[in-house]
Design an enzyme around this catalytic site. Structure first.
Site, PDB file in Angstrom:
ATOM      1  N   HIS A 264      -4.312  12.490  64.593  1.00  0.00           N
ATOM      2  CA  HIS A 264      -4.720  12.152  63.234  1.00  0.00           C
ATOM      3  C   HIS A 264      -3.761  11.138  62.621  1.00  0.00           C
ATOM      4  O   HIS A 264      -2.584  11.407  62.456  1.00  0.00           O
ATOM      5  CB  HIS A 264      -4.742  13.441  62.397  1.00  0.00           C
ATOM      6  CG  HIS A 264      -5.266  13.283  61.023  1.00  0.00           C
ATOM      7  ND1 HIS A 264      -4.515  13.562  59.905  1.00  0.00           N
ATOM      8  CD2 HIS A 264      -6.472  12.867  60.569  1.00  0.00           C
ATOM      9  CE1 HIS A 264      -5.232  13.346  58.831  1.00  0.00           C
ATOM     10  NE2 HIS A 264      -6.431  12.918  59.192  1.00  0.00           N
ATOM     11  N   ASP A 293      -7.938   5.015  59.703  1.00  0.00           N
ATOM     12  CA  ASP A 293      -8.740   4.840  58.491  1.00  0.00           C
ATOM     13  C   ASP A 293      -8.821   3.351  58.191  1.00  0.00           C
ATOM     14  O   ASP A 293      -7.799   2.653  58.224  1.00  0.00           O
ATOM     15  CB  ASP A 293      -8.084   5.576  57.325  1.00  0.00           C
ATOM     16  CG  ASP A 293      -7.887   7.052  57.615  1.00  0.00           C
ATOM     17  OD1 ASP A 293      -8.875   7.784  57.586  1.00  0.00           O
ATOM     18  OD2 ASP A 293      -6.730   7.465  57.877  1.00  0.00           O
ATOM     19  N   HIS A 306      -4.830   4.711  54.996  1.00  0.00           N
ATOM     20  CA  HIS A 306      -5.609   5.870  54.565  1.00  0.00           C
ATOM     21  C   HIS A 306      -6.029   5.794  53.105  1.00  0.00           C
ATOM     22  O   HIS A 306      -7.214   5.878  52.769  1.00  0.00           O
ATOM     23  CB  HIS A 306      -4.830   7.170  54.803  1.00  0.00           C
ATOM     24  CG  HIS A 306      -5.583   8.385  54.350  1.00  0.00           C
ATOM     25  ND1 HIS A 306      -5.481   8.906  53.071  1.00  0.00           N
ATOM     26  CD2 HIS A 306      -6.491   9.163  55.003  1.00  0.00           C
ATOM     27  CE1 HIS A 306      -6.274   9.954  52.963  1.00  0.00           C
ATOM     28  NE2 HIS A 306      -6.900  10.141  54.117  1.00  0.00           N
ATOM     29  N   GLU A 366     -12.455   6.108  61.068  1.00  0.00           N
ATOM     30  CA  GLU A 366     -13.015   6.603  59.817  1.00  0.00           C
ATOM     31  C   GLU A 366     -13.113   5.448  58.830  1.00  0.00           C
ATOM     32  O   GLU A 366     -12.114   4.794  58.531  1.00  0.00           O
ATOM     33  CB  GLU A 366     -12.162   7.721  59.231  1.00  0.00           C
ATOM     34  CG  GLU A 366     -12.708   8.225  57.902  1.00  0.00           C
ATOM     35  CD  GLU A 366     -11.921   9.371  57.297  1.00  0.00           C
ATOM     36  OE1 GLU A 366     -12.074   9.610  56.079  1.00  0.00           O
ATOM     37  OE2 GLU A 366     -11.142  10.023  58.026  1.00  0.00           O
TER      38      GLU A 366
END
Length: 493
Positions: A264, A293, A306, A366
């Protein structure tokens, strides 16, 4: 030293223990991720799976062994002082002021004893070695090698009754075996990292035959080149030094193929999240996926970050969507994580894609405030569709990807739908993500019956919870603590 020696006598049987891969020896700690010879460097080395830590030891004016490589303080503190001319307290104060406090060797020995690490001791002179060895004996650390840079020093250590095996470090162009014969060293350590692009090719069968004749284990130079490391781990070597110990340690867990581990925001406990440093650390360790991200700048540049704003992790402030790519390139995205990473930047998406291709890594992308067509088309121009999957919290963005890119693999979250049946029927997703509360065998069976994979997302660090979730046998495991998960999987082999 005599009292410690009488209390604990280390053995040498570990030198001959059968092992599938060489020991991972962290060179001055994990010095690719922290200032060398600091406590943080050794803590990270443990996190990365290092078996032993190489420590440089010098003696202060008040005869305290400290972890320090250079003879003087010029490089670290800008001062023309020798380590031997300052007290341990003064050294720690000066180096702390410079942002990288030099630890006492006793602190490192205590940490190694607590974490179960071995020590490769590079003592710069005799008394420093004696006092450091006494600390190691006091802490009952058995797996220790004492390195010597000259034959005379090796002979001195051995004649003095060194309770640990002594290695002789040999430079490029020198034959290590007559030198070992001369001084009686028990391990040979060729320091050949500068002997061309493929120094491993110097370690041929004739080299190892000579080592076997003498019963001498081999430890190699510090190595960070992927092709060289991959060659070395296949050789009959005791240990490989590396600034990136995970490059060696990864091979000890290579038999574990399931679940695929998703890091992550990269290896975000080792390097700053969503940076090239964190992505490289994850892939160098052999993990499967890096989650990133993606945001879009005011001038349409795609960057990896992010938050919608810059304040939490960078030297900037304000919304990314209001900045240009050129403005973001001037910001620091590393120092807030650790001063070691000062100068680390917010990476453009293309830089992460290029790194993934070079390192053979996979991506979980993402989409934050980024246009789905722009993002997915850029990713799939560079990466094979099977090596990446996409997700966005905004269902509209997921729908746009689903409709425009039939080849793209999507991830959906079970928690975002009324039922699992609805989740499976709404999108052509390749992966269904569960969390710690809704993951279960029945749900996984339904997902697999539909031809999908099951992923669990868990951002905690509770070993008992990780063990419970691993017992469910997910196909993928999305975590903040990939190294902890790897250690737990390794124990279950």
């Amino acid at each position: 030293m005599e009292t410690a020696l009488q209390a604990f006598k280390p053995g040498r049987a570990w030198l001959g223990e059968p092992r599938s891969v060489p020991l991972s020896i962290a060179h001055r700690g994990a010095s690719a991720y922290a200032f060398d010879n600091t406590l943080r460097a050794y803590e990270i080395a443990h996190e990365l799976g290092a078996d032993m830590w190489e420590v440089d030891v010098r003696l202060t004016v008040d005869r305290v062994p400290v972890a320090f490589h250079d003879e003087d303080l010029k490089a670290i503190c800008g001062l023309d002082h020798k380590v031997a001319d300052v007290t341990a307290a003064r050294l720690q104060a000066l180096t702390a002021e410079a942002g990288r406090e030099a630890p006492l060797f006793s602190q490192i020995a205590g940490l190694a004893a607590r974490l179960g690490a071995g020590i490769y001791l590079d003592a710069k002179e005799g008394e420093a070695a004696s006092l450091a060895i006494a600390e190691l004996l006091d802490h009952r650390i058995e797996r220790v090698i004492v390195g010597a840079n000259t034959p005379d020093y090796a002979s001195e250590l051995i004649a003095g009754g060194c309770p640990y095996p002594v290695s002789i470090l040999v430079g490029v162009g020198k034959d290590p075996f007559p030198i070992a014969d001369q001084c009686g060293a028990e391990i040979v350590h060729p320091c050949w990292e500068r002997a061309g692009q493929r120094p491993d090719r110097l370690l041929d069968e004739a080299f190892f035959a000579r080592a076997r004749e003498r019963g001498l284990p081999v430890v190699t130079w510090h190595e960070e080149r992927v092709d060289v490391v991959e060659a070395l781990v296949k050789m009959p070597i005791l240990g490989i030094c590396s600034d990136q110990p995970e490059m060696v340690a990864r091979f000890a867990r290579s038999a574990v193929t399931s679940p695929e581990i998703v890091c992550h925001r990269g290896a975000c406990k080792v390097a700053p999240e969503n940076t090239l440093a964190s992505a490289k650390a994850a892939w160098a360790a052999g993990f499967d996926y890096v989650e990133i991200d993606v945001q879009e700048t005011a001038d349409g540049q795609l960057v990896v970050h992010h938050d919608a704003t810059l304040d939490r992790t960078t030297s900037g402030s304000g919304a990314i969507a209001e900045k240009t790519g050129a403005e973001l390139a001037l910001l620091d995205a590393g120092r807030k994580f650790d001063p070691f990473f000062e100068g680390e930047s917010i990476p453009p998406l293309c830089a992460v894609l290029e790194t993934a291709l070079r390192m053979g890594g996979k991506l979980y992308v993402e989409l934050k405030l980024a246009d789905p067509h722009h993002t997915v088309s850029k990713v799939l121009r560079m990466m094979a569709a099977e090596d990446v999957f996409f997700w966005a919290h905004d269902v509209g963005r997921l729908r746009a990807i689903h409709d425009a890119f039939p080849q793209a693999k999507l991830m959906v979250r079970a928690e975002d739908f009324e039922s699992l049946d609805t989740c499976l029927s709404t999108f052509r997703s390749g992966i269904v993500e569960f969390n710690a509360t809704n993951a279960g065998p029945a749900a996984f069976e339904a997902v697999r019956a539909a031809g999908r994979k099951a992923m669990i997302a868990y951002m905690g660090n509770d070993p008992s919870e990780i063990k419970r979730l691993l017992a469910l046998k997910p196909d993928l495991f999305n975590v903040n603590e990939p190294f902890l998960v790897a250690r737990m999987l390794g124990k279950s082999i």
